[in-house]
Write an enzyme that holds these catalytic residues in place. Structure first.
Site, PDB file in Angstrom:
ATOM      1  CB  CYS A 138       2.854   8.894  -1.947  1.00 10.40           C
ATOM      2  SG  CYS A 138       2.518   9.147  -3.695  1.00 10.40           S
ATOM      3  CG  HIS A 250       6.160   6.483  -5.646  1.00  4.91           C
ATOM      4  ND1 HIS A 250       5.468   5.672  -6.506  1.00  4.91           N
ATOM      5  CD2 HIS A 250       5.268   7.445  -5.235  1.00  4.91           C
ATOM      6  CE1 HIS A 250       4.222   6.111  -6.627  1.00  4.91           C
ATOM      7  NE2 HIS A 250       4.078   7.191  -5.867  1.00  4.91           N
TER       8      HIS A 250
END
Length: 343
Positions: A138, A250
């Protein structure tokens, strides 16, 4: 006609790991993007087999992966862990099914395509033979989406990235651990630690995954190796991966050194025109991307674009994206869309 799958009104799609967080998000995105499905088959471990999931207002019974026959499945979206993928992805592929796997099991296999659709869709050509396609990590996905248009303009020589990664990257138990620890600490109670190596609530942990020889963690090594494979370039990459007390999305501080002239204004214009990117960069207005902007969004958000005054031809970027959506589920569905799209 697609070069991968024959043109049809709908495709048989299996979602393996359908009851997990990423599997559920895959189903949501398949519905949102109106992916042409003639038959949906949710699949999971024996623990979840027999339960039901909802897709487009219809209930589906979850099939047991151990006994499921993949014959007739066109595309399988896997989000069930590396060991499960190693065992079952080849079975699905042998049955003629394209497997898009979200685990780390196949990413660095020389014979498996590691794909971010905005960056290297041509790599899918490798999948014609083995039928397995790897979804990158990711944190790698969001970074390379930002790097690619800049690298195309002026080749990048070096990347230094520090990540600030949400707890959802460690699964649903990690989300509950942050919530429980926060609640307990605010109530004056002890915070129990189970998922992470240290307390995550009101804390920052400079470790994601286990440590390797030389001091890097597995997460950091993934970013280094995957970036070079996806970008198909001899770029020097170094990473520090940090877990922060955020539920979703994130963030990354990225420092880039280019092989030639590149400045912040040019980079900002390039990124503003790039596919899948939303530039939010107004220092005077104190506007910049944050996890609260990215959570639930399909974009990779970029801001704090500025020249690095300490090094020629170098820039700083701040890159934020929803790790469950773009960092996993959406990327997989985008790959599936390429498999059925006219060439």
């Amino acid at each position: 006609m697609s070069e991968f799958l024959p043109e049809k009104d709908g495709y048989v799609v299996a979602v393996v790991g359908a009851t997990g967080a990423v599997g559920q998000t895959m189903l949501e995105i398949l519905a949102e993007r109106n992916f042409p499905i003639s038959k949906l088959i949710p699949v999971a471990s024996s623990r979840s087999a027999g339960s039901t999931i909802e897709f487009k207002d219809k209930d589906y019974v979850v099939q047991d992966l151990d006994t499921f026959d993949p014959a007739g499945v066109d595309i399988a979206l896997f989000s069930a862990g590396g060991s499960t993928s190693k065992e079952f992805a080849p079975r699905f592929a042998a049955a003629g099914c394209y497997v898009i796997d979200n685990s780390s099991a196949w990413r660095m296999d020389d014979n498996v395509a590691l794909v971010v659709p905005e960056v290297n869709p041509h790599a899918l050509a490798m999948a014609r033979d083995n039928k397995i396609i790897a979804n990158p990590n990711c944190s790698t996905i969001q970074m390379v989406v930002a790097l690619k248009p800049l690298h195309d303009a002026v080749p990048i020589k070096r990347v230094v990235v520090s990540t600030y990664q949400a707890v959802s990257g460690a699964g649903s138990k990690a989300i509950h651990e942050l919530a429980d620890q926060t609640r307990n600490l605010l109530s004056g109670e002890d915070a129990e630690t189970d998922v992470f190596p240290a307390r995550i609530a009101f804390n920052v942990i400079p470790q994601i995954d286990t440590f390797l020889e030389g001091g890097y963690t597995k997460e950091e090594r993934k970013m280094i190796d995957e970036t070079r494979k996806i970008m198909e370039a001899d770029i020097a990459v170094t990473a520090t991966a940090v877990r922060v007390p955020v539920f979703y999305a994130h963030s990354e501080a990225v420092n880039l050194t280019f092989s030639g002239a590149m400045d912040a204004d040019r980079a900002r214009n390039i990124l503003a025109d790039a596919e899948g990117i939303c530039v939010l960069d107004d220092p005077k207005g104190e506007e910049y991307p944050m996890p609260s902007d990215a959570a639930g969004s399909d974009f990779v958000w970029v801001g704090r674009i500025r020249n690095d005054d300490s090094c020629p031809n170098s820039l700083h970027l701040w890159v934020v994206a929803d790790n469950v959506r773009k960092g996993a589920a959406l990327n997989a569905v985008q790959i599936a869309e390429i498999l059925i799209t006219d060439s």
